[in-house]
Scaffold this motif. Structure first.
Motif, PDB file in Angstrom:
ATOM      1  N   ALA A   1      44.086  49.694  38.162  1.00 31.68           N
ATOM      2  CA  ALA A   1      42.729  50.209  38.328  1.00 31.68           C
ATOM      3  C   ALA A   1      42.721  51.587  38.991  1.00 31.68           C
ATOM      4  O   ALA A   1      41.938  52.465  38.591  1.00 31.68           O
ATOM      5  N   ASP A   2      43.574  51.799  39.977  1.00 26.46           N
ATOM      6  CA  ASP A   2      43.635  53.109  40.647  1.00 26.46           C
ATOM      7  C   ASP A   2      44.047  54.214  39.679  1.00 26.46           C
ATOM      8  O   ASP A   2      43.509  55.322  39.719  1.00 26.46           O
ATOM      9  N   THR A   3      44.989  53.905  38.809  1.00 26.17           N
ATOM     10  CA  THR A   3      45.423  54.876  37.799  1.00 26.17           C
ATOM     11  C   THR A   3      44.281  55.193  36.846  1.00 26.17           C
ATOM     12  O   THR A   3      44.054  56.360  36.508  1.00 26.17           O
ATOM     13  N   MET A   4      43.556  54.160  36.428  1.00 26.15           N
ATOM     14  CA  MET A   4      42.431  54.376  35.522  1.00 26.15           C
ATOM     15  C   MET A   4      41.357  55.221  36.203  1.00 26.15           C
ATOM     16  O   MET A   4      40.783  56.119  35.588  1.00 26.15           O
ATOM     17  N   ARG A   5      41.082  54.938  37.469  1.00 25.82           N
ATOM     18  CA  ARG A   5      40.099  55.727  38.224  1.00 25.82           C
ATOM     19  C   ARG A   5      40.489  57.208  38.215  1.00 25.82           C
ATOM     20  O   ARG A   5      39.662  58.081  37.976  1.00 25.82           O
ATOM     21  N   ASP A   6      41.763  57.479  38.440  1.00 24.92           N
ATOM     22  CA  ASP A   6      42.248  58.859  38.434  1.00 24.92           C
ATOM     23  C   ASP A   6      42.110  59.494  37.051  1.00 24.92           C
ATOM     24  O   ASP A   6      41.715  60.661  36.933  1.00 24.92           O
TER      25      ASP A   6
ATOM     26  N   ALA B   1      41.032  49.555  32.661  1.00 24.94           N
ATOM     27  CA  ALA B   1      42.429  49.551  33.106  1.00 24.94           C
ATOM     28  C   ALA B   1      43.258  48.554  32.303  1.00 24.94           C
ATOM     29  O   ALA B   1      44.363  48.879  31.846  1.00 24.94           O
ATOM     30  N   ASN B   2      42.739  47.356  32.120  1.00 20.61           N
ATOM     31  CA  ASN B   2      43.470  46.340  31.355  1.00 20.61           C
ATOM     32  C   ASN B   2      43.715  46.789  29.924  1.00 20.61           C
ATOM     33  O   ASN B   2      44.814  46.606  29.392  1.00 20.61           O
ATOM     34  N   GLU B   3      42.703  47.340  29.304  1.00 22.99           N
ATOM     35  CA  GLU B   3      42.846  47.769  27.905  1.00 22.99           C
ATOM     36  C   GLU B   3      43.841  48.914  27.766  1.00 22.99           C
ATOM     37  O   GLU B   3      44.492  49.038  26.741  1.00 22.99           O
TER      38      GLU B   3
END
Length: 93
Positions: free
Chosen positions: A26-31, A19-21
């Motif tokens: 984090a929720d957006t990255m999970r999706d 997510a940081n990179e």
């Protein structure tokens, strides 16, 4: 997500690193991972870099892990672990 969850359960903040990179929460990255928007090759390269260098961003901060083994090796615990590994290897052969 199963591999990300496995890393997370073993102490590697994989979702936070990715997510940081990417500059997202984090929720957006999970999706994005769940939808297949992130390829395994890109995720692996990003995780390796993030684990070595650490990250800081929307999802929080992660510690740099590069050189941890070298630093641990020079401690009493690291020395004893090397000693036990040597004995185990010798007994196996």
């Amino acid at each position: 997500m199963s591999e990300i969850n496995r890393l997370q359960s073993n102490g590697v903040p994989a979702l936070t690193i990715l997510a940081n990179e990417a500059g997202v929460a984090a929720d957006t990255m999970r999706d994005q991972i769940s939808s297949g928007a992130i390829t395994a090759d890109k995720a692996i390269a990003t995780l390796v870099k993030g684990m070595q260098d650490g990250t800081s961003g929307v999802a929080g901060q992660t510690a740099a892990m590069a050189g941890i083994m070298e630093k641990t090796r020079d401690t009493w615990t690291g020395t004893m672990d090397q000693f036990k590994s040597g004995i185990s290897y010798t007994m196996l052969t």
